[in-house]
Design a protein around this motif. Structure first.
Motif, PDB file in Angstrom:
ATOM      1  N   ALA A  38     -20.093   5.242  10.385  1.00 41.16           N
ATOM      2  CA  ALA A  38     -20.605   6.141  11.431  1.00 41.16           C
ATOM      3  C   ALA A  38     -20.197   5.623  12.810  1.00 41.16           C
ATOM      4  CB  ALA A  38     -22.123   6.245  11.341  1.00 41.16           C
ATOM      5  N   PHE A  39     -20.246   4.305  12.976  1.00 43.42           N
ATOM      6  CA  PHE A  39     -19.866   3.696  14.253  1.00 43.42           C
ATOM      7  C   PHE A  39     -18.388   3.937  14.536  1.00 43.42           C
ATOM      8  CE2 PHE A  39     -18.182   0.044  16.627  1.00 43.42           C
ATOM      9  CZ  PHE A  39     -18.920   0.168  17.796  1.00 43.42           C
ATOM     10  N   ARG A  41     -16.551   6.412  13.657  1.00 43.09           N
ATOM     11  CA  ARG A  41     -16.339   7.780  14.149  1.00 43.09           C
ATOM     12  C   ARG A  41     -16.669   7.844  15.644  1.00 43.09           C
ATOM     13  NH1 ARG A  41     -17.211  12.670  10.711  1.00 43.09           N
ATOM     14  NH2 ARG A  41     -19.163  11.722  10.068  1.00 43.09           N
ATOM     15  N   GLY A  42     -17.769   7.223  16.018  1.00 44.10           N
ATOM     16  CA  GLY A  42     -18.156   7.222  17.425  1.00 44.10           C
ATOM     17  C   GLY A  42     -17.115   6.538  18.293  1.00 44.10           C
ATOM     18  N   LEU A  85     -27.123  -2.613  17.922  1.00 43.97           N
ATOM     19  CA  LEU A  85     -26.267  -2.480  19.113  1.00 43.97           C
ATOM     20  C   LEU A  85     -26.991  -2.776  20.423  1.00 43.97           C
ATOM     21  CD1 LEU A  85     -24.242   0.773  18.339  1.00 43.97           C
ATOM     22  CD2 LEU A  85     -23.285  -1.519  18.633  1.00 43.97           C
ATOM     23  N   LEU A 162     -27.252   8.515  17.058  1.00 42.56           N
ATOM     24  CA  LEU A 162     -26.478   8.462  15.819  1.00 42.56           C
ATOM     25  C   LEU A 162     -27.253   9.130  14.699  1.00 42.56           C
ATOM     26  CD1 LEU A 162     -25.750   5.535  17.386  1.00 42.56           C
ATOM     27  CD2 LEU A 162     -24.387   5.297  15.357  1.00 42.56           C
ATOM     28  N   GLU A 163     -27.520  10.391  14.930  1.00 36.03           N
ATOM     29  CA  GLU A 163     -28.470  11.117  14.094  1.00 36.03           C
ATOM     30  C   GLU A 163     -27.771  12.081  13.153  1.00 36.03           C
ATOM     31  OE1 GLU A 163     -31.962  10.770  14.162  1.00 36.03           O
ATOM     32  OE2 GLU A 163     -31.510  11.943  12.392  1.00 36.03           O
ATOM     33  N   GLY A 165     -27.501  15.947  11.797  1.00 35.03           N
ATOM     34  CA  GLY A 165     -27.771  17.283  12.316  1.00 35.03           C
ATOM     35  C   GLY A 165     -28.960  17.953  11.655  1.00 35.03           C
ATOM     36  N   VAL A 181     -28.313  11.240  21.681  1.00 39.88           N
ATOM     37  CA  VAL A 181     -27.169  10.512  22.222  1.00 39.88           C
ATOM     38  C   VAL A 181     -26.131  10.525  21.114  1.00 39.88           C
ATOM     39  CG1 VAL A 181     -26.288   8.374  23.232  1.00 39.88           C
ATOM     40  CG2 VAL A 181     -28.687   9.001  23.577  1.00 39.88           C
ATOM     41  N   LEU A 183     -21.701  10.585  20.596  1.00 42.84           N
ATOM     42  CA  LEU A 183     -20.365  10.616  21.196  1.00 42.84           C
ATOM     43  C   LEU A 183     -19.537  11.821  20.742  1.00 42.84           C
ATOM     44  CD1 LEU A 183     -19.582   6.815  21.125  1.00 42.84           C
ATOM     45  CD2 LEU A 183     -19.219   8.291  23.118  1.00 42.84           C
ATOM     46  N   ASN A 184     -19.984  12.482  19.687  1.00 43.84           N
ATOM     47  CA  ASN A 184     -19.223  13.626  19.180  1.00 43.84           C
ATOM     48  C   ASN A 184     -19.894  14.927  19.618  1.00 43.84           C
ATOM     49  OD1 ASN A 184     -17.919  15.570  17.757  1.00 43.84           O
ATOM     50  ND2 ASN A 184     -18.465  14.804  15.716  1.00 43.84           N
ATOM     51  N   SER A 187     -20.625  17.520  16.755  1.00 40.87           N
ATOM     52  CA  SER A 187     -21.503  17.265  15.602  1.00 40.87           C
ATOM     53  C   SER A 187     -22.658  18.263  15.599  1.00 40.87           C
ATOM     54  CB  SER A 187     -22.046  15.838  15.648  1.00 40.87           C
ATOM     55  OG  SER A 187     -23.090  15.751  16.600  1.00 40.87           O
ATOM     56  N   ARG A 188     -23.257  18.422  14.431  1.00 41.13           N
ATOM     57  CA  ARG A 188     -24.405  19.330  14.334  1.00 41.13           C
ATOM     58  C   ARG A 188     -25.544  18.803  15.192  1.00 41.13           C
ATOM     59  NH1 ARG A 188     -26.106  19.306   8.677  1.00 41.13           N
ATOM     60  NH2 ARG A 188     -25.339  17.181   8.875  1.00 41.13           N
ATOM     61  N   THR A 189     -25.679  17.477  15.249  1.00 43.22           N
ATOM     62  CA  THR A 189     -26.723  16.885  16.089  1.00 43.22           C
ATOM     63  C   THR A 189     -26.546  17.326  17.538  1.00 43.22           C
ATOM     64  OG1 THR A 189     -26.723  14.950  14.667  1.00 43.22           O
ATOM     65  CG2 THR A 189     -27.757  14.697  16.830  1.00 43.22           C
ATOM     66  N   ASP A 199     -22.247  10.169  25.123  1.00 37.47           N
ATOM     67  CA  ASP A 199     -21.912   8.855  25.668  1.00 37.47           C
ATOM     68  C   ASP A 199     -22.267   7.810  24.613  1.00 37.47           C
ATOM     69  OD1 ASP A 199     -20.987   7.080  27.584  1.00 37.47           O
ATOM     70  OD2 ASP A 199     -22.826   7.068  28.774  1.00 37.47           O
ATOM     71  N   VAL A 201     -24.293   4.838  23.098  1.00 36.32           N
ATOM     72  CA  VAL A 201     -25.685   4.394  23.289  1.00 36.32           C
ATOM     73  C   VAL A 201     -25.770   3.142  24.154  1.00 36.32           C
ATOM     74  CG1 VAL A 201     -26.898   5.378  21.300  1.00 36.32           C
ATOM     75  CG2 VAL A 201     -25.674   3.214  21.038  1.00 36.32           C
TER      76      VAL A 201
HETATM   77  P1  ATP Z   1     -23.945  15.465  12.090  1.00 35.94           P
HETATM   78  O1  ATP Z   1     -24.775  15.264  10.867  1.00 35.94           O
HETATM   79  O2  ATP Z   1     -24.750  15.582  13.337  1.00 35.94           O
HETATM   80  O3  ATP Z   1     -22.902  16.552  11.998  1.00 35.94           O
HETATM   81  P2  ATP Z   1     -22.061  13.438  11.405  1.00 35.94           P
HETATM   82  O4  ATP Z   1     -22.444  13.643   9.979  1.00 35.94           O
HETATM   83  O5  ATP Z   1     -20.717  13.858  11.870  1.00 35.94           O
HETATM   84  O6  ATP Z   1     -23.160  14.097  12.334  1.00 35.94           O
HETATM   85  P3  ATP Z   1     -23.190  10.852  11.195  1.00 35.94           P
HETATM   86  O7  ATP Z   1     -22.414   9.900  10.375  1.00 35.94           O
HETATM   87  O8  ATP Z   1     -24.360  11.547  10.598  1.00 35.94           O
HETATM   88  O9  ATP Z   1     -22.189  11.929  11.807  1.00 35.94           O
HETATM   89  O10 ATP Z   1     -23.715  10.126  12.527  1.00 35.94           O
HETATM   90  C1  ATP Z   1     -22.928   9.392  13.355  1.00 35.94           C
HETATM   91  C2  ATP Z   1     -22.792  10.101  14.689  1.00 35.94           C
HETATM   92  O11 ATP Z   1     -23.067   9.153  15.700  1.00 35.94           O
HETATM   93  C3  ATP Z   1     -21.365  10.608  14.917  1.00 35.94           C
HETATM   94  O12 ATP Z   1     -21.383  11.865  15.534  1.00 35.94           O
HETATM   95  C4  ATP Z   1     -20.762   9.555  15.854  1.00 35.94           C
HETATM   96  O13 ATP Z   1     -19.820  10.123  16.739  1.00 35.94           O
HETATM   97  C5  ATP Z   1     -21.979   9.088  16.629  1.00 35.94           C
HETATM   98  N1  ATP Z   1     -21.895   7.690  17.092  1.00 35.94           N
HETATM   99  C6  ATP Z   1     -21.429   6.590  16.425  1.00 35.94           C
HETATM  100  N2  ATP Z   1     -21.524   5.469  17.154  1.00 35.94           N
HETATM  101  C7  ATP Z   1     -22.074   5.839  18.343  1.00 35.94           C
HETATM  102  C8  ATP Z   1     -22.446   5.128  19.523  1.00 35.94           C
HETATM  103  N3  ATP Z   1     -22.262   3.817  19.627  1.00 35.94           N
HETATM  104  N4  ATP Z   1     -22.995   5.823  20.528  1.00 35.94           N
HETATM  105  C9  ATP Z   1     -23.206   7.165  20.430  1.00 35.94           C
HETATM  106  N5  ATP Z   1     -22.873   7.899  19.340  1.00 35.94           N
HETATM  107  C10 ATP Z   1     -22.324   7.254  18.311  1.00 35.94           C
END
Ligand code: ATP
Ligand code: MG
Length: 239
Positions: A38-39, A41-42, A85, A162-163, A165, A181, A183-184, A187-189, A199, A201
């Motif tokens: 997940a990190f 991707r961010g 973090l 990092l939630e 959706g 918060v 970065l994408n 994302s659904r979140t 941004d 976190v």
């Molecule tokens: P969603 O379920 O909202 O569609 P996702 O399934 O694409 O999200 P997850 O793996 O559930 O993603 O969550 C990780 C999310 O956190 C990603 O959107 C990623 O960009 C974001 N992310 C990762 N590291 C950081 C960080 N350091 N600061 C902010 N956001 C971050």
């Protein structure tokens, strides 16, 4: 596996220190190994944003501070990545906002919750909710539905980082405002939250704390989250 300390002059100092913080989080049992993915991707989005806080994030931070000031029961939801973090910064935000802290995990285990609570306490937290779950977020199949009635259960405003959706959507359906918060901006979140801070976190949380400490902050009635997300997407596409 951590080697010798990173030189501060290294061009990727911040990014590498975040990786090392997560590596330590996994080793200490507070971050789940999938948190590394997940990190990653961010990080990719952060790279395209030149690893800096943009005006659209500043606007969302200002709006978030306003909502926090108005909230009756503000709760900061903490997971394994954020507690590795920026634990100190999260505790400072809780202090400045008067908000509560609650641990909420997708890969929930009592052991990991206890470790996260003790990491937050080492960073200065007093009370941390989440170990005893006596309420549920309805319409959510994962363990993230498990909440504390005194924390997220009775919150009118929740900060998520990092939630997923689906939880953001379920919290909104439960009548709560959500600050995310993420970065994408796609994302659904990001799309389901009331206010999305696009941004990292590690930058956004201290800025939000600083904003809360500012006196006489002005209100921005014209805030439009969809517009914020469009601006973020444009910045990323531009690269
Ligand atoms: P969603 O379920 O909202 O569609 P996702 O399934 O694409 O999200 P997850 O793996 O559930 O993603 O969550 C990780 C999310 O956190 C990603 O959107 C990623 O960009 C974001 N992310 C990762 N590291 C950081 C960080 N350091 N600061 C902010 N956001 C971050
Ligand atoms: Mg997800």
């Amino acid at each position: 596996m951590s080697q010798k300390p990173l030189p501060k002059s290294h061009p990727r100092f911040s990014s590498l220190s975040q990786r090392h913080a997560l590596e330590a989080g996994v080793k200490d049992g507070i971050t789940h190994p999938t948190g590394l993915i997940a990190f990653g991707r961010g990080e990719a989005f952060d790279y395209l944003l030149h690893e800096k806080t943009h005006p659209f994030a500043q606007k969302a931070i200002a709006k978030a501070a306003q909502e926090i000031r108005k909230a009756k029961n503000f709760v900061i939801s903490v997971n394994g990545n954020t507690s590795a973090l920026c634990p100190r910064e999260i505790v400072q935000l809780a202090r400045a906002s008067g908000g509560k802290l609650e641990v909420n995990l997708f890969y929930r285990s009592e052991e990991r919750i206890k470790k996260i609570i003790s990491a937050l306490k080492k960073s200065g937290a007093k009370k941390v909710y989440g170990l005893k779950d006596d309420a549920r977020v309805s319409g959510l199949a994962s363990d993230r539905a498990k909440i504390s009635s005194k924390g997220i259960g009775s919150a009118d405003l929740v900060l998520v980082m990092l939630e997923d959706g689906d939880r953001t959507e379920a919290l909104r359906k439960a009548g709560k405002k959500v600050i995310a918060v993420d970065l994408n901006p796609l994302s659904r979140t990001a799309r389901k939250a009331s206010i999305t801070i696009v941004d990292n976190v590690v930058r956004a949380i201290p800025l939000l704390t600083a904003e809360l400490k500012k006196k006489g902050a002005k209100s921005d009635a014209a805030y439009n989250n969809k517009k914020i997300l469009r601006q973020a997407e444009k910045a990323i596409r531009k690269g």
